[in-house]
Enzyme design. Structure first.
Site, PDB file in Angstrom:
ATOM      1  N   TRP A  93      -5.003  -8.143  -3.244  1.00  0.00           N
ATOM      2  CA  TRP A  93      -5.631  -6.984  -3.889  1.00  0.00           C
ATOM      3  C   TRP A  93      -5.618  -7.146  -5.403  1.00  0.00           C
ATOM      4  O   TRP A  93      -6.618  -6.877  -6.077  1.00  0.00           O
ATOM      5  CB  TRP A  93      -4.946  -5.685  -3.474  1.00  0.00           C
ATOM      6  CG  TRP A  93      -5.044  -5.430  -2.004  1.00  0.00           C
ATOM      7  CD1 TRP A  93      -4.015  -5.337  -1.114  1.00  0.00           C
ATOM      8  CD2 TRP A  93      -6.247  -5.253  -1.236  1.00  0.00           C
ATOM      9  NE1 TRP A  93      -4.496  -5.115   0.150  1.00  0.00           N
ATOM     10  CE2 TRP A  93      -5.860  -5.062   0.105  1.00  0.00           C
ATOM     11  CE3 TRP A  93      -7.619  -5.246  -1.538  1.00  0.00           C
ATOM     12  CZ2 TRP A  93      -6.784  -4.862   1.133  1.00  0.00           C
ATOM     13  CZ3 TRP A  93      -8.531  -5.040  -0.515  1.00  0.00           C
ATOM     14  CH2 TRP A  93      -8.105  -4.852   0.799  1.00  0.00           C
ATOM     15  N   ASP A 143      -2.499  -0.192  -9.106  1.00  0.00           N
ATOM     16  CA  ASP A 143      -3.000   0.110  -7.773  1.00  0.00           C
ATOM     17  C   ASP A 143      -1.783   0.542  -6.954  1.00  0.00           C
ATOM     18  O   ASP A 143      -0.871  -0.251  -6.716  1.00  0.00           O
ATOM     19  CB  ASP A 143      -3.635  -1.172  -7.204  1.00  0.00           C
ATOM     20  CG  ASP A 143      -4.170  -1.001  -5.789  1.00  0.00           C
ATOM     21  OD1 ASP A 143      -3.904   0.040  -5.157  1.00  0.00           O
ATOM     22  OD2 ASP A 143      -4.862  -1.932  -5.313  1.00  0.00           O
ATOM     23  N   LYS A 192      -3.491   4.895   3.544  1.00  0.00           N
ATOM     24  CA  LYS A 192      -2.177   4.317   3.838  1.00  0.00           C
ATOM     25  C   LYS A 192      -1.124   5.435   3.962  1.00  0.00           C
ATOM     26  O   LYS A 192      -0.357   5.444   4.888  1.00  0.00           O
ATOM     27  CB  LYS A 192      -1.760   3.348   2.730  1.00  0.00           C
ATOM     28  CG  LYS A 192      -2.854   2.367   2.287  1.00  0.00           C
ATOM     29  CD  LYS A 192      -3.010   1.175   3.209  1.00  0.00           C
ATOM     30  CE  LYS A 192      -4.319   0.427   3.041  1.00  0.00           C
ATOM     31  NZ  LYS A 192      -4.511  -0.286   1.819  1.00  0.00           N
TER      32      LYS A 192
HETATM   33  C1  LIG Z   1      -5.719  -1.193   1.323  1.00  0.00           C
HETATM   34  C2  LIG Z   1      -5.597  -1.576  -0.103  1.00  0.00           C
HETATM   35  C3  LIG Z   1      -6.726  -1.739  -0.933  1.00  0.00           C
HETATM   36  C4  LIG Z   1      -8.134  -1.596  -0.425  1.00  0.00           C
HETATM   37  O1  LIG Z   1      -8.418  -0.291  -0.196  1.00  0.00           O
HETATM   38  P1  LIG Z   1      -9.882   0.190   0.257  1.00  0.00           P
HETATM   39  O2  LIG Z   1      -9.718   1.669   0.190  1.00  0.00           O
HETATM   40  O3  LIG Z   1     -10.092  -0.341   1.640  1.00  0.00           O
HETATM   41  O4  LIG Z   1     -10.854  -0.345  -0.708  1.00  0.00           O
HETATM   42  C5  LIG Z   1      -6.509  -2.041  -2.249  1.00  0.00           C
HETATM   43  N1  LIG Z   1      -5.278  -2.190  -2.750  1.00  0.00           N
HETATM   44  C6  LIG Z   1      -4.184  -2.065  -1.975  1.00  0.00           C
HETATM   45  C7  LIG Z   1      -2.828  -2.249  -2.583  1.00  0.00           C
HETATM   46  C8  LIG Z   1      -4.304  -1.759  -0.630  1.00  0.00           C
HETATM   47  O5  LIG Z   1      -3.212  -1.622   0.125  1.00  0.00           O
END
Ligand SMILES: *Cc1c(COP(=O)(O)O)cnc(C)c1O
Length: 360
Positions: free
Chosen positions: A102, A172, A196
């Site tokens: 990511w 993030d 999540k």
């Molecule tokens: C799941 C995840 C993403 C991607 O998220 P989307 O909503 O599917 O774009 C990005 N960063 C992290 C840390 C993730 O766990």
């Protein structure tokens, strides 16, 4: 009805309380005569749901008044483009720490709009640790520094933030939002996809310091400009109404559980059950250095692909689902977000002990 223990990395388990409330309110929300799904986003009823959700999130995360909270669409992945478009606006430079896929995607997307630089990476050891940095590693001219706080795929997390001096830090927090307290003032911006630890997929939470809004590049599409959403209370267009409603129920659940300090205590206890077992197992082992272990995502292996596959199949049959590791790492991964009860982890460990006895 038999609900399984779902160890999915996302979309993932939601608190049963949240699902029950949503079910009870499905046909009629309050005295509105309709489901939240059917409401106009411009209605008084819906605005109240929205405002309460934002207020509760601000309270739980202790978000200062000079930060905007935005409820956006497009997932965390759309932020990978929005961040450079909006914030690579002074020197067109940004620094990145690569701790997994990511973080790397965020870096690669930013490189399309300016000078993106890798400051540190843990790619040399399959992202099994968080690289150490010092203030001197960062470019003081960078418009921001980006990190991925909790690495969903590899199971690492930052326990200590990098010192970036005056350069705004962006994180993030998709897979660790609301898992423990976080000092928002240390960041220029935080963002997270909801699926999540918050709600079903469909809403992305952005928490951004006000002074960072309003200087987007000219090429920035209207919908990708933070100013558009900040000026319109996240209702420039139709927001993901129902997902925001569920997020609001999760925020209320967190308050009821005692807030983020209590949630953290629960998560630390829960993760310890699994890590303690892994540290003493003759068959299974964790893949991450102890000091950088995630509270939310726990990857582990037997060292034998066939045995891994056998474990995934047998655990699934026993009601522990989605334990297969990410396709890029193999092995197993137990994602144990807020909604996973401690009994789920204890029962998983019992199952792993039994599997170990039968297969070691
Ligand atoms: C799941 C995840 C993403 C991607 O998220 P989307 O909503 O599917 O774009 C990005 N960063 C992290 C840390 C993730 O766990």
């Amino acid at each position: 009805m038999a609900r399984v223990y779902n160890f999915s990395a996302g979309p993932s388990m939601l608190p049963e309380d949240v699902l029950k409330t949503a079910a009870a309110e499905m046909l009629e929300y309050g005295n509105s005569g309709q489901s939240v799904m059917e409401m106009s986003h411009r209605s008084k009823e819906y605005q109240a749901i929205f405002d309460e959700a934002e207020a509760n999130l601000r309270e739980i995360m202790n978000i200062p008044d000079n930060y905007k909270v935005l409820f956006l669409q497009g997932g965390a992945s759309t932020q990978f483009a929005m961040i450079p478009l909006n914030l690579m606006n002074k020197n067109k430079k940004a620094d990145f720490i690569i701790t997994g896929q990511w973080a790397n995607k965020a870096y690669k997307e930013a490189a399309r709009y300016g000078e993106a630089r890798v400051v540190a990476s843990s790619a040399d050891k399959t992202y099994s640790y968080i690289p150490k940095t010092t203030a001197a590693d960062f470019d003081p001219e960078a418009d921001f520094v980006h990190i991925c706080m909790n690495n969903t795929i590899y199971g690492t997390k930052y326990n200590e933030l990098p010192d970036t001096g005056d350069v705004p830090l962006i994180a993030d927090i998709s897979s660790c939002i609301l898992s423990e307290p976080i000092d928002v003032t240390k960041f220029g911006m935080l963002y997270a996809g909801a699926q999540k630890n918050v709600a079903p997929a469909g809403v992305t939470i952005v928490i951004i310091r006000e002074d960072l809004i309003g200087n987007a590049m000219d090429i920035t599409p209207t919908m990708l400009n933070y100013a558009t959403h900040a000026e319109n209370g996240s209702m420039f267009n139709t927001p993901p109404c129902y997902t925001i409603y569920i997020a609001g129920l999760t925020f209320k659940w967190i308050k009821k559980m005692g807030g983020l300090e209590a949630i953290k205590e629960m998560n630390v206890k829960k993760a310890k059950v699994l890590y303690d077992f892994l540290d003493n197992s003759k068959l299974f082992k964790g893949t991450v250095v102890a000091e950088d272990r995630s509270l939310m995502n726990v990857p582990f292996v037997t060292g034998n692909d066939e045995l891994d596959a056998k474990f995934v199949a047998e655990s699934k049959a026993a009601g522990f689902v989605n334990l297969k590791g990410h396709r890029s790492v193999g092995g197993m991964r137990a994602s144990i977000y807020n909604a996973m009860p401690i009994e789920g982890v204890e029962k998983l460990v019992e199952f792993m002990k039994k599997f170990e006895e039968e297969n070691a």
